[in-house]
Design a protein around this motif. Structure first.
Motif, PDB file in Angstrom:
ATOM      1  N   GLY A 335      55.533 -96.064 -51.400  1.00 50.64           N
ATOM      2  CA  GLY A 335      54.995 -95.484 -52.623  1.00 50.64           C
ATOM      3  C   GLY A 335      53.727 -94.691 -52.386  1.00 50.64           C
ATOM      4  O   GLY A 335      53.059 -94.843 -51.361  1.00 50.64           O
ATOM      5  N   ASP A 336      53.351 -93.861 -53.356  1.00 51.19           N
ATOM      6  CA  ASP A 336      52.164 -93.025 -53.170  1.00 51.19           C
ATOM      7  C   ASP A 336      50.892 -93.859 -53.069  1.00 51.19           C
ATOM      8  O   ASP A 336      49.966 -93.504 -52.320  1.00 51.19           O
ATOM      9  CB  ASP A 336      52.044 -91.983 -54.278  1.00 51.19           C
ATOM     10  N   LEU A 337      50.819 -95.000 -53.766  1.00 49.55           N
ATOM     11  CA  LEU A 337      49.645 -95.853 -53.634  1.00 49.55           C
ATOM     12  C   LEU A 337      49.666 -96.601 -52.308  1.00 49.55           C
ATOM     13  O   LEU A 337      48.608 -96.906 -51.739  1.00 49.55           O
ATOM     14  CB  LEU A 337      49.562 -96.820 -54.812  1.00 49.55           C
ATOM     15  N   GLY A 338      50.857 -96.892 -51.803  1.00 51.58           N
ATOM     16  CA  GLY A 338      50.967 -97.467 -50.475  1.00 51.58           C
ATOM     17  C   GLY A 338      50.510 -96.488 -49.411  1.00 51.58           C
ATOM     18  O   GLY A 338      49.791 -96.850 -48.469  1.00 51.58           O
ATOM     19  N   VAL A 339      50.911 -95.226 -49.551  1.00 48.56           N
ATOM     20  CA  VAL A 339      50.460 -94.187 -48.615  1.00 48.56           C
ATOM     21  C   VAL A 339      48.946 -94.058 -48.666  1.00 48.56           C
ATOM     22  O   VAL A 339      48.274 -93.932 -47.631  1.00 48.56           O
ATOM     23  CB  VAL A 339      51.135 -92.842 -48.933  1.00 48.56           C
ATOM     24  N   ALA A 340      48.378 -94.102 -49.878  1.00 49.01           N
ATOM     25  CA  ALA A 340      46.925 -93.984 -50.019  1.00 49.01           C
ATOM     26  C   ALA A 340      46.222 -95.123 -49.286  1.00 49.01           C
ATOM     27  O   ALA A 340      45.209 -94.899 -48.594  1.00 49.01           O
ATOM     28  CB  ALA A 340      46.552 -93.977 -51.499  1.00 49.01           C
TER      29      ALA A 340
END
Length: 530
Positions: A335-340
């Motif tokens: 997910g994008d928050l995981g990538v962040a």
């Protein structure tokens, strides 16, 4: 004298016209145009106008799982008799004669008993190989005639207590078992557990398939097993047993890089890149850490952490430990928050941008925020993608958020425009399509180009997609200065395609099949001699 001379080739992104390429000692020793003097060679291969490009690099795979999968029947999504029989024929043909065909995992509610192949069909499809398949709920098992004979189940065999052997009118077994008949020594106890010999046979079959697909290098999730001590919890999963790969060192048709779990980092001392293996083709590629299995900004909600993710603070400590060895860290973040958060962890390590070190990597990145695309580029972090996820997950993810959210799903165009190294992997593992089309690098290239209509603004060109599947993989391995180009001095890791993918309709790019694969200067697929 060259070892091999490849004649009448068209080099992808090279000058127009036909070219010859000489290979000596595993490297490209000379390149010339049609009509220029050719060096003598021990072997000459005429490519007849085939397109020559660097070999495909599968930058993310689980070979142990994938090898097992090729020999395992998986009817979990099967609903009809014809589907079941076609799948059985495909898988059974891969299994070495004499080895067992196993698996099953169908739901009787989805694949009811009348849809199961008959005993005669099982016998014909398996061609003398014993077969034992069990439903997902363990309520029914089916055996072919060879398996029934090995289990000594015949018309005179009594039903075990709590079980039943289905029979024809004359008392002969139909191959269907129920209840304790499935689990008793009568049947299941006859099937040998997978041992080293079977695992090696599965891997040999898989490696031949990789060569036929033009793959000359894989970056596997692999590790030596812990055999000298007990561990408090199960630290790893889906990791190939590197001992098996090491046993195949003398016959490996490709380069093999392995990434153990980050949880093993404290097992290492000194230079982890000096891990001893039986072949220079087997190399250490860093460590892998899992972060999230779906932590998105839209629609919001709790994060979904992945296998054994320890949190950002401990992840940072482990990452610094790996970096102290010079080892790259690959972080599984969907997910994008995981990538962040993965970038937060990696930002605590020295930047590798502009260095010769192999880059750290983020794996999957199904959605990336625009500000994190910039961070990826600034930190020199590579991104491993699996284009089949666009089709498999794109519609599901698109339903989660608005236009801006959707526009940055698998954002290949944005990543390449920012200068991020994007590599293509298959994520080969258990439970993929029986034809394993999803694992084919040319299918991945096709999907990266077409995206099958999903987020078309993130499409990339055929040339860019081919570079992601070839050159970028070499860069990710820290070998961009010696692999990933058809040029003098570069390693002779090459694939020749019968058609130029750039000249085919986008929806037919995958039709450009390999006619020759060369890894480390050795012909491992195709290559008829003149």
């Amino acid at each position: 004298m060259a070892d091999i001379l490849l004649r009448e080739a068209r080099i992808l992104n090279g000058s127009a016209g036909l070219t010859w390429v000489a290979v000596t000692g595993g490297s490209i020793s000379a390149v010339g145009h049609h009509g220029e003097p050719e060096p003598p060679a021990e072997r000459v291969v005429d490519l007849d106008g085939a397109v020559l490009l660097p070999g495909f690099v599968d930058s993310h795979t689980h070979l142990g799982w994938s090898a097992e999968d090729r020999w395992t029947i998986n009817w979990s999504g099967t609903t009809t008799h014809d589907e079941a029989l076609d799948s059985l024929r495909t898988v059974a043909a891969r299994v070495t004669p004499g080895d067992w065909v196993t698996g099953g995992d169908w739901l009787p509610s989805s694949l009811p008993e009348p849809e199961l192949p008959t005993l005669g069909e099982l016998d014909q499809a398996t061609d003398g190989r014993p077969l034992f398949l069990r439903s997902l709920d363990h309520s029914i098992a089916i055996l072919n005639t060879v398996a029934l004979q090995r289990a000594r189940i015949d018309a005179d065999t009594a039903d075990p207590a709590g079980g039943r052997i289905e029979r024809y009118d004359d008392g002969a077994p139909t191959g269907v078992l129920r209840g304790t008949a499935i689990w008793s020594r009568l049947a299941a106890g006859v099937v040998p557990p997978p041992n080293r010999a079977r695992r090696l046979a599965e891997l040999r079959d898989l490696l031949a398939d990789l060569s036929a697909r033009g793959i000359t290098e894989v970056h596997d999730i692999a590790t030596y097993p812990v055999e000298d001590r007990r561990t408090p919890i199960h630290l790893e999963r889906s990791f190939t047993d590197l001992g098996l790969i090491d046993a195949l060192a003398g016959e490996l048709p490709l380069r093999y890089s392995f990434r153990p779990s980050i949880w093993r980092v404290d097992d290492y001392t000194g230079d982890v890149t000096a891990v001893q293996t039986s072949s220079p083709l087997i190399t250490f590629a860093g460590f892998k850490m899992s972060l999230d299995n779906g932590w998105y900004s839209e629609p919001g909600g709790p994060r979904i952490d992945s296998f054994r993710y320890p949190g950002a603070e401990e992840a940072g400590r482990l990452g610094k430990r790996a970096d102290a060895f010079g080892a790259a860290l690959s972080i599984h973040a969907m997910g994008d928050l995981g990538v962040a958060e993965a970038l937060d962890v990696l930002s605590g390590l020295p930047s590798r941008a502009g260095t010769a070190l192999p880059p750290h990597r983020v794996i999957h990145a199904r959605r990336v925020r625009r500000e994190d695309v910039v961070r990826l580029a600034a930190l020199g972090v590579a991104v491993e993608v699996q284009p089949w996820e666009i089709v498999a997950q794109g519609p599901v993810l698109a339903a989660r958020g608005g236009d801006e959210f959707q526009s940055m799903l698998s954002p290949y165009r944005a990543l390449l425009d920012a200068g991020v190294v994007v590599t293509i992997g298959s994520d080969r593992r258990l439970g993929l399509r029986v034809d394993q089309r999803d694992t084919d690098p040319l299918v991945a290239v096709q999907l990266a180009v077409t995206r099958e209509g999903l987020q078309p603004e993130q499409r990339i060109t055929v040339t860019e997609a081919l570079a992601c599947a070839t050159t970028s993989g070499a860069i990710a391995a820290g070998a961009g200065g010696r692999r990933g180009k058809v040029a003098v001095g570069y390693d002779a890791d090459l694939v020749a395609l019968g058609d130029d993918p750039r000249e085919l309709p986008p929806e037919r790019i995958a039709d450009a099949r390999p006619v020759l694969t060369m890894s480390a200067g050795r012909l491992v697929f195709g290559g008829g001699e003149r």
